[in-house]
Write an enzyme that holds these catalytic residues in place. Structure first.
Site, PDB file in Angstrom:
ATOM      1  N   ALA A  58       0.806  -1.215   0.000  1.00  0.00           N
ATOM      2  CA  ALA A  58       0.000   0.000   0.000  1.00  0.00           C
ATOM      3  C   ALA A  58       0.840   1.267   0.000  1.00  0.00           C
ATOM      4  O   ALA A  58       0.355   2.332  -0.380  1.00  0.00           O
ATOM      5  CB  ALA A  58      -0.930  -0.003   1.207  1.00  0.00           C
ATOM      6  N   GLY A 113       6.735  -0.543  -3.201  1.00  0.00           N
ATOM      7  CA  GLY A 113       6.787  -1.724  -4.054  1.00  0.00           C
ATOM      8  C   GLY A 113       8.217  -2.169  -4.237  1.00  0.00           C
ATOM      9  O   GLY A 113       9.162  -1.401  -4.013  1.00  0.00           O
ATOM     10  N   GLY A 129      -5.855  -6.159  -2.876  1.00  0.00           N
ATOM     11  CA  GLY A 129      -7.087  -6.540  -3.553  1.00  0.00           C
ATOM     12  C   GLY A 129      -7.999  -5.350  -3.796  1.00  0.00           C
ATOM     13  O   GLY A 129      -7.636  -4.191  -3.586  1.00  0.00           O
ATOM     14  N   HIS A 174      -3.581 -11.449  -5.548  1.00  0.00           N
ATOM     15  CA  HIS A 174      -3.804 -10.875  -4.230  1.00  0.00           C
ATOM     16  C   HIS A 174      -2.635 -11.238  -3.327  1.00  0.00           C
ATOM     17  O   HIS A 174      -2.357 -12.422  -3.107  1.00  0.00           O
ATOM     18  CB  HIS A 174      -5.119 -11.392  -3.637  1.00  0.00           C
ATOM     19  CG  HIS A 174      -5.518 -10.690  -2.385  1.00  0.00           C
ATOM     20  ND1 HIS A 174      -6.333 -11.250  -1.440  1.00  0.00           N
ATOM     21  CD2 HIS A 174      -5.200  -9.456  -1.920  1.00  0.00           C
ATOM     22  CE1 HIS A 174      -6.509 -10.398  -0.448  1.00  0.00           C
ATOM     23  NE2 HIS A 174      -5.837  -9.308  -0.713  1.00  0.00           N
ATOM     24  N   ASP A 175      -1.954 -10.238  -2.809  1.00  0.00           N
ATOM     25  CA  ASP A 175      -0.723 -10.488  -2.062  1.00  0.00           C
ATOM     26  C   ASP A 175      -0.946 -11.394  -0.847  1.00  0.00           C
ATOM     27  O   ASP A 175      -0.053 -12.156  -0.463  1.00  0.00           O
ATOM     28  CB  ASP A 175      -0.055  -9.181  -1.650  1.00  0.00           C
ATOM     29  CG  ASP A 175      -0.983  -8.201  -0.937  1.00  0.00           C
ATOM     30  OD1 ASP A 175      -2.124  -8.574  -0.591  1.00  0.00           O
ATOM     31  OD2 ASP A 175      -0.567  -7.041  -0.729  1.00  0.00           O
ATOM     32  N   THR A 208       0.330  -3.584   6.509  1.00  0.00           N
ATOM     33  CA  THR A 208      -0.636  -2.490   6.611  1.00  0.00           C
ATOM     34  C   THR A 208      -1.985  -3.028   7.071  1.00  0.00           C
ATOM     35  O   THR A 208      -2.669  -2.435   7.903  1.00  0.00           O
ATOM     36  CB  THR A 208      -0.773  -1.781   5.252  1.00  0.00           C
ATOM     37  OG1 THR A 208       0.508  -1.256   4.871  1.00  0.00           O
ATOM     38  CG2 THR A 208      -1.779  -0.655   5.328  1.00  0.00           C
TER      39      THR A 208
END
Length: 507
Positions: A29, A32, A96, A254-255, A277
């Site tokens: 979030a 990266g 997501g 989705h991580d 996060t």
């Protein structure tokens, strides 16, 4: 038949095994990374070759993701990978719920809107007027949150219907980056399962939601399994960057599902927390749980690697510490996270608590002020110092994890011997210890880079280099050390938990 990959592991007649290199692009979030993953047939190693910030942009009152800048950073990662001999494939994972819209020519209509944007306020009740809550859960299996894709689209339909009219295709964030890389428009199952529009039993969209919400069916692309080979990086991109051809693989977009893939659990039944996060707290099942009890408890069913279901709660996580730190920096107090943890350790225990998921903590801004106001409103000691604020957050998170654990156990009827904590949040020894103390069972922490390891492992499975999920977890356990935290002082934490449940959660 042997797959035709140049990096395929070989072991016949004593032939030397060749290393396999893949690129894992992992978006969080706020930042990266592009990581180079190397598998030597025994262990996976991950090396960061490019890191960058992920800063949302607010324009005319709307919060956007700076998606073109983010794709530029992927390109920089591809260029830097050349110095390490390149890679055979690339996979992208992100958060997501968020998406981009393309027109009929494949052009992005506007930057994707951030899930923290205010456009979805009040959409839950509007959605339940169109689809009753109980039925909505039965057909999608998702935890109800206003940030979910379905409610974002409902807001878009009401506020900017002309944008949906112009749209030819919706792609979730990792699928959008995959499209930029490969030119292929497909929707990967794990990230689709965060939309509140996905069938929890099999790959596919729930068209009833699209129909009732007025979402054009044509914008929903084919849902493909996790680990699908989409095709090579586009030739024009290879030429622009001076890189060799590599495959684009739709890893678990989705991580959370990438992180779950990397949980080094030996037992079939385990609890995991992917903490960063957000805190994603749950277990892995072979089938979704779609009961009235799980609906009432608002537990989500999301799709993961090897067609597994992750049955979990979304809990606001270390966002509270991150955003508090940002506020203190704005006030001229340049604390590091380790300094804040030290201050929290020195603070008096069990003085005040919050519900991390209270709505006032979701937006960006002055979180310390909101915590003080929350504690004052609930008749608790108001935390004043930075250490007291951070201790309040960590103790509250640990207690909220215990509450989620009890909910999961009630729905599955299973007992769990340990909690596997993975992700960047395990750098907080305080949170790991408090979680063990609050839950009364050991916490096994690691790997920190679970999302990246899961991303890499899914690419290796897609290539047939690693056989299956079970083998992937063995390889990851062999690649990364873990730390175990044993529960202590359980009696005191039990007493505090009863107060927390009654006073803070109202249960």
């Amino acid at each position: 038949m042997e797959a035709a990959y140049s990096g395929r592991m070989r072991g016949n007649m004593g032939e030397a095994k060749k290393e396999t290199r893949v690129l894992a692009v992992d978006f969080g979030a706020s930042s990266g990374r592009v990581m180079l993953g190397t598998y030597d047939g025994n262990k996976i190693t991950a090396r960061e070759i490019h890191r960058f910030s992920n800063d949302p942009v607010i324009l005319n009152g709307t919060m956007y993701w700076d998606v073109l800048r983010l794709f530029h950073e992927i390109k920089q990662g591809l260029i830097k990978a050349k110095a390490y001999g390149g890679a055979e494939s690339i996979g992208v994972d992100t958060w997501g719920v968020d998406f981009g819209l393309l027109d009929e020519k494949g052009f992005l209509l506007e930057n994707p809107v951030h899930y923290r944007d205010k456009r979805t306020e009040g959409t839950l009740e509007k959605g339940f007027q169109l689809i009753p809550r109980e039925h909505f859960y039965e057909i999608t299996g998702n935890q109800f949150m206003e940030i979910n894709t379905a409610f974002q689209l409902l807001a878009l339909k009401e506020q900017r219907p002309e944008l949906l009219d112009r749209a030819d295709c919706l792609l979730m964030m990792p699928d959008l980056f995959n499209y930029f890389l490969s030119g292929v428009k497909k929707s990967e199952r794990s990230v689709v399962s965060t939309t509140q529009m996905s069938d929890p039993r099999q790959p596919g969209w729930v068209m009833e939601v699209a129909d009732k919400f007025g979402i054009p069916a044509k914008i929903l692309t084919e849902v493909v399994p996790t680990g699908t080979l989409l095709g090579p990086v586009q030739e024009e991109l290879q030429e622009e960057l001076g890189v060799e051809a590599m495959d684009v693989i739709a890893v678990a977009g989705h991580d959370t599902q990438c992180a779950l893939t990397a949980v080094p659990a030996k037992d079939d039944d385990f609890i995991f927390v992917s903490c960063g996060t957000w805190s994603l707290f749950g277990t892995e099942l072979k089938e979704p749980v779609l009961t009235s009890q799980s609906q009432e408890l608002n537990i989500t069913n999301e799709s993961g690697t090897d067609n597994r279901t992750s049955f979990l709660k979304n809990i606001i996580g270390l966002w509270l510490v991150q955003e508090s730190r940002r506020q203190w920096i704005r006030e001229g107090k340049e604390f590091s996270f380790s300094e804040l943890e030290k201050l929290a350790q020195e603070a008096e225990p069990f003085q005040s608590f919050i519900d991390p998921d209270a709505p006032e903590f979701a937006p960006a801004g002055n979180v310390p002020k909101r915590i003080r106001e929350y504690c004052e409103r609930t008749g608790q000691k108001v935390p004043e110092t930075e250490g007291e604020i951070v201790r309040c957050i960590n103790e509250s998170l640990a207690l909220k994890y215990r509450y989620a654990l009890e909910e999961i156990k009630a729905c599955t009827g299973k007992e769990y011997g340990a909690i596997h904590m993975v992700g960047g949040g395990i750098k907080s020894e305080l949170l790991c210890r408090f979680t063990a103390y609050a839950s009364g069972i050991p916490v096994i922490a690691g790997p920190v880079e679970a999302t990246v390891f899961g991303n890499i492992a899914i690419q290796l499975m897609a290539k047939g280099i690693i056989k299956d999920l079970k083998e992937a977890r063995k390889v990851i356990a062999n690649s990364e050390a873990t730390v175990t935290y044993e529960p202590e002082n359980s009696g005191k934490w039990d007493e505090v938990y009863e107060f927390y449940k009654k006073k803070i959660l109202g249960k």
